[in-house]
Motif scaffolding. Structure first.
Motif, mmCIF file in Angstrom:
data_model
loop_
_atom_site.group_PDB
_atom_site.id
_atom_site.type_symbol
_atom_site.label_atom_id
_atom_site.label_comp_id
_atom_site.label_asym_id
_atom_site.label_seq_id
_atom_site.Cartn_x
_atom_site.Cartn_y
_atom_site.Cartn_z
ATOM 1 N N ALA A 1 0.831 -1.204 0.000
ATOM 2 C CA ALA A 1 0.000 0.000 0.000
ATOM 3 C C ALA A 1 0.867 1.256 0.000
ATOM 4 O O ALA A 1 0.581 2.227 -0.721
ATOM 5 C CB ALA A 1 -0.925 -0.005 1.214
ATOM 6 N N THR A 2 1.935 1.238 0.799
ATOM 7 C CA THR A 2 2.817 2.410 0.875
ATOM 8 C C THR A 2 3.555 2.633 -0.435
ATOM 9 O O THR A 2 3.636 3.759 -0.928
ATOM 10 C CB THR A 2 3.811 2.257 2.036
ATOM 11 N N PHE A 3 4.110 1.565 -1.014
ATOM 12 C CA PHE A 3 4.824 1.717 -2.287
ATOM 13 C C PHE A 3 3.878 2.217 -3.387
ATOM 14 O O PHE A 3 4.265 3.025 -4.232
ATOM 15 C CB PHE A 3 5.474 0.396 -2.702
ATOM 16 N N THR B 1 10.718 -5.043 8.514
ATOM 17 C CA THR B 1 11.802 -4.283 7.883
ATOM 18 C C THR B 1 11.360 -3.681 6.556
ATOM 19 O O THR B 1 11.654 -2.524 6.268
ATOM 20 C CB THR B 1 13.044 -5.165 7.658
ATOM 21 N N VAL B 2 10.668 -4.437 5.733
ATOM 22 C CA VAL B 2 10.236 -3.905 4.444
ATOM 23 C C VAL B 2 9.105 -2.896 4.647
ATOM 24 O O VAL B 2 8.980 -1.915 3.898
ATOM 25 C CB VAL B 2 9.830 -5.035 3.469
ATOM 26 N N MET B 3 8.311 -3.088 5.697
ATOM 27 C CA MET B 3 7.267 -2.118 6.017
ATOM 28 C C MET B 3 7.894 -0.783 6.431
ATOM 29 O O MET B 3 7.469 0.290 5.995
ATOM 30 C CB MET B 3 6.384 -2.663 7.135
ATOM 31 N N GLU B 4 8.933 -0.852 7.270
ATOM 32 C CA GLU B 4 9.640 0.365 7.684
ATOM 33 C C GLU B 4 10.371 1.002 6.515
ATOM 34 O O GLU B 4 10.404 2.228 6.375
ATOM 35 C CB GLU B 4 10.630 0.029 8.808
ATOM 36 N N SER B 5 10.947 0.174 5.671
ATOM 37 C CA SER B 5 11.619 0.676 4.474
ATOM 38 C C SER B 5 10.646 1.480 3.614
ATOM 39 O O SER B 5 10.948 2.598 3.179
ATOM 40 C CB SER B 5 12.188 -0.498 3.673
ATOM 41 N N VAL C 1 16.466 10.481 6.334
ATOM 42 C CA VAL C 1 15.447 10.257 7.366
ATOM 43 C C VAL C 1 15.790 8.951 8.069
ATOM 44 O O VAL C 1 16.370 8.043 7.477
ATOM 45 C CB VAL C 1 14.015 10.207 6.781
ATOM 46 N N GLU C 2 15.422 8.865 9.332
ATOM 47 C CA GLU C 2 15.778 7.700 10.143
ATOM 48 C C GLU C 2 14.833 6.533 9.906
ATOM 49 O O GLU C 2 13.625 6.698 9.786
ATOM 50 C CB GLU C 2 15.751 8.074 11.624
ATOM 51 N N MET C 3 15.417 5.334 9.872
ATOM 52 C CA MET C 3 14.639 4.101 9.859
ATOM 53 C C MET C 3 14.572 3.571 11.289
ATOM 54 O O MET C 3 15.590 3.497 11.980
ATOM 55 C CB MET C 3 15.271 3.071 8.918
ATOM 56 N N ASP C 4 13.377 3.225 11.738
ATOM 57 C CA ASP C 4 13.129 2.829 13.123
ATOM 58 C C ASP C 4 13.989 1.633 13.538
ATOM 59 O O ASP C 4 13.987 0.591 12.877
ATOM 60 C CB ASP C 4 11.649 2.496 13.294
ATOM 61 N N LYS C 5 14.715 1.797 14.631
ATOM 62 C CA LYS C 5 15.638 0.763 15.096
ATOM 63 C C LYS C 5 14.904 -0.517 15.505
ATOM 64 O O LYS C 5 15.320 -1.630 15.178
ATOM 65 C CB LYS C 5 16.457 1.307 16.274
ATOM 66 N N GLU C 6 13.797 -0.382 16.229
ATOM 67 C CA GLU C 6 13.056 -1.554 16.699
ATOM 68 C C GLU C 6 12.580 -2.413 15.533
ATOM 69 O O GLU C 6 12.696 -3.648 15.564
ATOM 70 C CB GLU C 6 11.853 -1.120 17.535
ATOM 71 N N LEU C 7 12.057 -1.769 14.495
ATOM 72 C CA LEU C 7 11.551 -2.527 13.352
ATOM 73 C C LEU C 7 12.688 -3.095 12.504
ATOM 74 O O LEU C 7 12.595 -4.216 12.009
ATOM 75 C CB LEU C 7 10.630 -1.656 12.507
ATOM 76 N N MET C 8 13.760 -2.330 12.352
ATOM 77 C CA MET C 8 14.889 -2.826 11.560
ATOM 78 C C MET C 8 15.567 -4.017 12.221
ATOM 79 O O MET C 8 16.123 -4.878 11.546
ATOM 80 C CB MET C 8 15.907 -1.699 11.325
ATOM 81 N N ASP C 9 15.510 -4.082 13.551
ATOM 82 C CA ASP C 9 16.149 -5.197 14.251
ATOM 83 C C ASP C 9 15.427 -6.520 14.032
ATOM 84 O O ASP C 9 15.948 -7.575 14.396
ATOM 85 C CB ASP C 9 16.246 -4.898 15.751
ATOM 86 N N THR C 10 14.235 -6.496 13.442
ATOM 87 C CA THR C 10 13.543 -7.749 13.122
ATOM 88 C C THR C 10 14.025 -8.345 11.797
ATOM 89 O O THR C 10 13.563 -9.410 11.398
ATOM 90 C CB THR C 10 12.019 -7.535 13.030
#
Length: 378
Positions: free
Chosen positions: A84-86, A179-183, A164-173
Motif C-alpha cells: 500500500a505504501t509503495f 523491515t520492508v514495512m519500515e523501508s 530520514v531515520e529508519m526505526d531501530k526496533e523494526l529494523m532489528d527484526t
C-alpha cells in the motif's frame, strides 16, 4: 585505559576521497532488471546488450519475489501495508518535476538555502546538505518507467540531499516483514519532503526535480556523500555519523545556485569498515565482500554482489536489512552511543576495542529481534 582515549586521528593517514570517473547505467541495476518482462522487445534487447546478466536474472526469476505470498517470510499484514505504501509513493510521480513559475521571487540564494536546510529538518530530516551536481551523480541512462533508455541528466547545477531515520526496533527484526514495512514508510517520508521541496523551488521560479523511490535520475548515496552527509561503507550504502546506514535518502536537484555544504572527511568510517566486517558476516546471501576495497572503474571501493543480494530478497520476500540493522554505527542516536561513535572517530585503538565490545554485548551474528505483537497476523 588512557590509551583507548588517545586521539590517534591526528596522526593517521587520511583515506583518499574517491571520485567516480564513470556514471552508472540504471538499466544494469537489479531493481530495474526485475521489471523486464520475458518475451518483450525491451527484455530481448536488454540481454543482447548485457548477455552476462541473463543467467543470474533467470535464476532470480525462479524465486517467489519481493512481497510475494509464497516467499519465506510472508506476512499478510506487513506485506500488504508495504504494498500500500509503495503504491501510494507512485502517486507522487506526476509532481516530481514541472514548470517553474515565470515570476521569479527576488530572494538571495543564501536565504533560500538557509531556509531549506532548516525546513527539511522541521519536516523530519535527520541531516541535510547541498552540493554541486557532477557527471557521476546522474545515471547515464534511465532504467525504469516510460523514459527507459533516455539520458538521465538534467540541466541542474545543484542538489539538496537529506536523510530520514529508519526505526531501530523494526529494523532489528530483519529480515522479517517489519523491515520492508519500515523501508516503505521511510521511502514515503523522503517522497513527501523531496516533492514538497521541489514544488517550493518551482514556485520561487527555479527548475527543480524530486528524486524518490522508483523514479530516480541520480545515485542518491553519491549525492548525499558529496553534500557532507556521510561516506560509502563496506555494504555499499551511505554511512552517516548519526545513524550509520540506518537511513533513507531523498534528493532534489535544481538550477538554483546555492552555497554548498562541503564533502567531509570520514576516513575513520572507512577504517572502521575495514576492521569490522560485521555486515559481511551477517549477510544471508554472502553478497558483501570480506576483503579490502578494490579498484573498480578507476576508484577504490567495496562492490557488493547485487545479483546475490536481490535473489535473497526474492526468497525472503523482504528487502532484508540485516546489514543495516547489525552495523555498530546503527545503534540508537543517544548520548551513550554517540560517545562511542565519537571515540571510534578519534582513536584507532578504541575502534578495535569498540568492535570487541559490540560483539560481546550484541553478538557477532545477532539473532533477529521478535516481531512486535501488534504487527503479527496471528
Amino acid at each position: 585505559m588512557l590509551i583507548l582515549l588517545f586521539p590517534t586521528k591526528f596522526f593517521e593517514k587520511k583515506v583518499k576521497m574517491e571520485i567516480p570517473i564513470e556514471a552508472i547505467n540504471e538499466k544494469t541495476v537489479m531493481l530495474s532488471r526485475k521489471l523486464l518482462e520475458p518475451g518483450t522487445e525491451r527484455y530481448n534487447e536488454y540481454y543482447k546488450e548485457f548477455p552476462g546478466h541473463q543467467e543470474a536474472d533467470l535464476h532470480c526469476r525462479t524465486k517467489p519475489g519481493l512481497l510475494n505470498e509464497k516467499s519465506a517470510f510472508y506476512d499478510p499484514l506487513t506485506f500488504t501495508a508495504s504494498k500500500a505504501t509503495f503504491e501510494a509513493i507512485a502517486a507522487f510521480y506526476p509532481f516530481l518535476d514541472g514548470k517553474a513559475a515565470t515570476d521569479k521571487k527576488q530572494l538571495e540564494p543564501e536565504k533560500i538555502s538557509a531556509f531549506i536546510l532548516q525546513w527539511a529538518k522541521k519536516k523530519g530530516a535527520v541531516s541535510v546538505g547541498i552540493t554541486k551536481t557532477f557527471d557521476y551523480h546522474w545515471y547515464s541512462v534511465i532504467g525504469r518507467g516510460e523514459h527507459f533508455g533516455e539520458k538521465a541528466r538534467l540541466p541542474h547545477s545543484h542538489a539538496i540531499a537529506f536523510t530520514v531515520e529508519m526505526d531501530k526496533e523494526l529494523m532489528d527484526t530483519a529480515p522479517h516483514g517489519p523491515t520492508v514495512m519500515e523501508s516503505a514508510m521511510q521511502y514515503m517520508n523522503t517522497a513527501v519532503i523531496a516533492t514538497e521541496l521541489a514544488i517550493f523551488l518551482r514556485k520561487l521560479g527555479y527548475n527543480a526535480r524530486a528524486h524518490i523511490d522508483g523514479n530516480y535520475r541520480v545515485v542518491c548515496p553519491l549525492v548525499a556523500r558529496d553534500a557532507g552527509l556521510g561516506e560509502i561503507g563496506r555494504m555499499g550504502l551511505l554511512m552517516t555519523p548519526e545513524l550509520g546506514p540506518r537511513v533513507r535518502i531523498g534528493v532534489v536537484t535544481t538550477d538554483l545556485t546555492m552555497p554548498t555544504t562541503a564533502r567531509r572527511d570520514f576516513s575513520d568510517m572507512i577504517e572502521f569498515c575495514r576492521i569490522c566486517k560485521k555486515c559481511a558476516h551477517v549477510c544471508p546471501s554472502n553478497a558483501i565482500p570480506l576483503d579490502d576495497r578494490k579498484d573498480i572503474g578507476g576508484v577504490k571501493r567495496w562492490q557488493i554482489k547485487q545479483e546475490d543480494c536481490y535473489t535473497y530478497w526474492c526468497i525472503s520476500g523482504t528487502d532484508c536489512g540485516r546489514c543495516m540493522s547489525d552495523c555498530p554505527f546503527s545503534h540508537p542516536n543517544n548520548f551513550f552511543h554517540n560517545m562511542i561513535r565519537m571515540l571510534i572517530r578519534n582513536s584507532k585503538v578504541f575502534r578495535h576495542f569498540a568492535l570487541k565490545m559490540d560483539d560481546f554485548f550484541y553478538g557477532r551474528k545477532p539473532k533477529p529481534a521478535p516481531v512486535p505483537e501488534w504487527m503479527k497476523a496471528k
